[in-house]
Design an enzyme around this catalytic site. Sequence first.
Site, PDB file in Angstrom:
ATOM      1  CB  THR A  14      -1.125  67.010  35.557  1.00  0.00           C
ATOM      2  OG1 THR A  14      -0.525  67.676  36.621  1.00  0.00           O
ATOM      3  CG2 THR A  14      -2.672  67.537  35.705  1.00  0.00           C
ATOM      4  CB  THR A  90       2.982  71.031  32.491  1.00  0.00           C
ATOM      5  OG1 THR A  90       2.527  71.390  33.651  1.00  0.00           O
ATOM      6  CG2 THR A  90       1.947  70.643  31.423  1.00  0.00           C
TER       7      THR A  90
END
Length: 324
Positions: A14, A90
């Site tokens: 991201t 993540t």
Amino acid sequence: MSKKRIFVIHTGGTISMEEDKQSGAVKPSSTNPMRSFDHLLDESAAIFSAEPFHLPSPHITPKEMLELKNLIEQTYKERPFDGVVITHGTDTLEETAYFLDLTLETNVPVVVTGAMRSSNEIGADGLYNLISAVRAASCDDARGKGVLVVLNDEIHSADNVTKTHTSNISTFQSPQYGPIGIITKRKVIFHHEPAIQQKLLVTTVSKKVALIKAYAGMDSYLLSALKELQYDGVVIEALGQGNLPPAAVSAVKELINQNIPVVLVSRCFNGIVQDIYGYEGGGKQLKELGVIFSNGLNGQKARLKLLIALSSANAPANLEKVFE
Ligand code: ASP
């Protein structure tokens, strides 16, 4: 004082994605937005960077983790640096951090970071985390502390940190232990020493290791199937202090009889597994069967450790030692 040389490795996630304002989909952009900020990072360190692949982190496998380890070691020989920063999605960030912690032999700070909001979203945390990670990697106190994870002003050790929230920017936590340091506007402060991490040599990651979660009413079918599917080992996220439903025990016996190691962790995210209970499926029976009790790692990290140990040249023949 001369600037620290920091090797920044971008891998995707991201932090290097953008939100499509029409569809709302967050996806990789044609160029990595984080690379346009090198001039900002250059204020605190001398940066050089690489982008060996550009993947959402659910696409990362142990092969990419090994590629990162090799890239860090090879680059250090050709162009020595004072610290490494890795940007990463993540979702599997803790796994890559732990893999590197277990296999990299270096005192140089290695810091993994990411973001919960993509680069063009309001409140995007990527650039801030990247700058924090570069500051941590440039800090002398970060040397010899193993691989670190830096997000949201906190420094965590790779073996304890885990993603705890689907979307909150304070998602990375170290249950039971807390962060080992914090990052403030002016300082990088360590307040705990991480435990010394054992190192395992790794050159291949081709073994098949499964991770299976125990649940009330669990039976033997899935575990039994691992033999047929030619798995080399399994980690079970057991109940509580390390117990399994009785119906699952026959499969555990079969696996161990076939020399397929069975490692136990707990599905509780605090505490360690132990051989306490004496009933059918309890820890005492599992220990007697030859199940290996892990030392507080979560399931995904114990799985990586077993995978690496099964392929490693310097792992003790007695796998129990690896998990002590
Ligand atoms: N799904 C994304 C990934 O892991 C989430 C993130 O990067 O934070 O790549």
